[in-house]
Design a protein around this motif. Structure first.
Motif, PDB file in Angstrom:
ATOM      1  N   ALA A   1     -14.581  36.516  -9.941  1.00  0.00           N
ATOM      2  CA  ALA A   1     -14.893  36.408  -8.560  1.00  0.00           C
ATOM      3  C   ALA A   1     -15.190  35.099  -7.973  1.00  0.00           C
ATOM      4  O   ALA A   1     -14.496  34.354  -7.016  1.00  0.00           O
ATOM      5  CB  ALA A   1     -15.683  37.572  -7.783  1.00  0.00           C
ATOM      6  N   GLU A   2     -16.077  34.575  -8.548  1.00  0.00           N
ATOM      7  CA  GLU A   2     -16.537  33.169  -8.248  1.00  0.00           C
ATOM      8  C   GLU A   2     -15.389  32.269  -8.467  1.00  0.00           C
ATOM      9  O   GLU A   2     -15.278  31.144  -8.066  1.00  0.00           O
ATOM     10  CB  GLU A   2     -17.734  32.712  -8.840  1.00  0.00           C
ATOM     11  CG  GLU A   2     -18.347  31.465  -8.452  1.00  0.00           C
ATOM     12  CD  GLU A   2     -18.683  31.247  -7.119  1.00  0.00           C
ATOM     13  OE1 GLU A   2     -18.729  30.027  -6.590  1.00  0.00           O
ATOM     14  OE2 GLU A   2     -19.120  32.298  -6.540  1.00  0.00           O
ATOM     15  N   GLN A   3     -15.023  32.455  -9.704  1.00  0.00           N
ATOM     16  CA  GLN A   3     -13.832  31.306 -10.222  1.00  0.00           C
ATOM     17  C   GLN A   3     -12.501  31.585  -9.185  1.00  0.00           C
ATOM     18  O   GLN A   3     -11.995  30.527  -8.992  1.00  0.00           O
ATOM     19  CB  GLN A   3     -13.155  31.755 -11.527  1.00  0.00           C
ATOM     20  CG  GLN A   3     -14.407  31.335 -12.378  1.00  0.00           C
ATOM     21  CD  GLN A   3     -13.956  31.932 -13.886  1.00  0.00           C
ATOM     22  OE1 GLN A   3     -12.881  32.611 -14.186  1.00  0.00           O
ATOM     23  NE2 GLN A   3     -14.625  31.466 -15.090  1.00  0.00           N
ATOM     24  N   THR A   4     -12.171  32.616  -8.849  1.00  0.00           N
ATOM     25  CA  THR A   4     -10.984  32.812  -7.828  1.00  0.00           C
ATOM     26  C   THR A   4     -11.329  32.272  -6.417  1.00  0.00           C
ATOM     27  O   THR A   4     -10.539  31.786  -5.995  1.00  0.00           O
ATOM     28  CB  THR A   4     -10.825  34.610  -7.735  1.00  0.00           C
ATOM     29  OG1 THR A   4     -10.585  35.069  -9.221  1.00  0.00           O
ATOM     30  CG2 THR A   4      -9.853  34.688  -6.820  1.00  0.00           C
ATOM     31  N   ARG A   5     -12.394  32.548  -6.042  1.00  0.00           N
ATOM     32  CA  ARG A   5     -12.958  31.892  -4.744  1.00  0.00           C
ATOM     33  C   ARG A   5     -12.869  30.424  -4.834  1.00  0.00           C
ATOM     34  O   ARG A   5     -12.198  29.579  -3.949  1.00  0.00           O
ATOM     35  CB  ARG A   5     -14.441  32.239  -4.482  1.00  0.00           C
ATOM     36  CG  ARG A   5     -14.724  31.883  -2.887  1.00  0.00           C
ATOM     37  CD  ARG A   5     -16.068  32.457  -2.538  1.00  0.00           C
ATOM     38  NE  ARG A   5     -16.434  33.896  -2.761  1.00  0.00           N
ATOM     39  CZ  ARG A   5     -17.228  34.247  -3.559  1.00  0.00           C
ATOM     40  NH1 ARG A   5     -18.094  33.477  -4.179  1.00  0.00           N
ATOM     41  NH2 ARG A   5     -17.302  35.772  -3.427  1.00  0.00           N
ATOM     42  N   ALA A   6     -13.069  29.603  -5.868  1.00  0.00           N
ATOM     43  CA  ALA A   6     -13.168  28.419  -6.338  1.00  0.00           C
ATOM     44  C   ALA A   6     -11.811  27.629  -6.195  1.00  0.00           C
ATOM     45  O   ALA A   6     -11.544  26.989  -5.839  1.00  0.00           O
ATOM     46  CB  ALA A   6     -13.863  27.925  -7.416  1.00  0.00           C
ATOM     47  N   LYS A   7     -11.052  28.420  -6.846  1.00  0.00           N
ATOM     48  CA  LYS A   7      -9.599  28.175  -7.062  1.00  0.00           C
ATOM     49  C   LYS A   7      -8.870  28.069  -5.605  1.00  0.00           C
ATOM     50  O   LYS A   7      -8.417  27.432  -5.354  1.00  0.00           O
ATOM     51  CB  LYS A   7      -8.887  29.067  -7.929  1.00  0.00           C
ATOM     52  CG  LYS A   7      -9.106  28.752  -9.229  1.00  0.00           C
ATOM     53  CD  LYS A   7      -8.272  29.522 -10.069  1.00  0.00           C
ATOM     54  CE  LYS A   7      -8.699  29.512 -11.718  1.00  0.00           C
ATOM     55  NZ  LYS A   7      -7.962  30.545 -12.617  1.00  0.00           N
ATOM     56  N   ALA A   8      -9.185  29.441  -4.861  1.00  0.00           N
ATOM     57  CA  ALA A   8      -8.564  29.493  -3.409  1.00  0.00           C
ATOM     58  C   ALA A   8      -9.191  28.379  -2.651  1.00  0.00           C
ATOM     59  O   ALA A   8      -8.341  27.853  -1.794  1.00  0.00           O
ATOM     60  CB  ALA A   8      -8.905  30.914  -2.985  1.00  0.00           C
ATOM     61  N   ASP A   9     -10.404  27.941  -2.589  1.00  0.00           N
ATOM     62  CA  ASP A   9     -10.921  26.726  -1.936  1.00  0.00           C
ATOM     63  C   ASP A   9     -10.294  25.517  -2.303  1.00  0.00           C
ATOM     64  O   ASP A   9      -9.918  24.663  -1.417  1.00  0.00           O
ATOM     65  CB  ASP A   9     -12.333  26.600  -2.085  1.00  0.00           C
ATOM     66  CG  ASP A   9     -13.164  27.895  -1.246  1.00  0.00           C
ATOM     67  OD1 ASP A   9     -12.674  28.384  -0.451  1.00  0.00           O
ATOM     68  OD2 ASP A   9     -14.445  28.143  -1.639  1.00  0.00           O
TER      69      ASP A   9
ATOM     70  N   SER B   1      -6.745  25.549  -0.703  1.00  0.00           N
ATOM     71  CA  SER B   1      -6.682  25.439   0.616  1.00  0.00           C
ATOM     72  C   SER B   1      -7.129  23.867   0.972  1.00  0.00           C
ATOM     73  O   SER B   1      -6.702  23.472   1.960  1.00  0.00           O
ATOM     74  CB  SER B   1      -7.492  26.406   1.213  1.00  0.00           C
ATOM     75  OG  SER B   1      -8.866  26.213   1.008  1.00  0.00           O
TER      76      SER B   1
ATOM     77  N   SER C   1     -15.787  24.829   1.339  1.00  0.00           N
ATOM     78  CA  SER C   1     -16.657  26.131   1.819  1.00  0.00           C
ATOM     79  C   SER C   1     -17.487  25.919   3.101  1.00  0.00           C
ATOM     80  O   SER C   1     -17.871  26.820   3.711  1.00  0.00           O
ATOM     81  CB  SER C   1     -17.406  26.626   0.790  1.00  0.00           C
ATOM     82  OG  SER C   1     -18.495  25.666   0.361  1.00  0.00           O
TER      83      SER C   1
END
Length: 67
Positions: free
Chosen positions: A49-57, A60, A64
């Motif tokens: 989940a942390e890796q997915t959030r970092a990729k999304a950030d 975009s 954060s």
């Protein structure tokens, strides 16, 4: 007869204490293996989940701390 009843009270208390003592001292390590495996799966999922959030950030470009 009344004295026999008074002698049975400590006897029942001793038997109850022995049962409780054997239950309290039982080996409870068998459940630890499954709990540790579940915790490892939880950590793996949180890492994903942390890796997915970092990729999304990163995609975009907002970071954060953007409001």
């Amino acid at each position: 007869m009344a004295s026999l009843a008074w002698l049975l009270i400590p006897l029942f208390a001793a038997v109850g204490a022995a049962i409780w003592g054997s239950w309290a001292a039982r080996d409870r390590t068998s459940g630890d293996i499954s709990e540790l495996a579940g915790y490892a799966r939880f950590r793996e999922a949180m890492g994903k989940a942390e890796q997915t959030r970092a990729k999304a950030d990163a995609h975009s470009g907002s970071g954060s701390d953007a409001v």
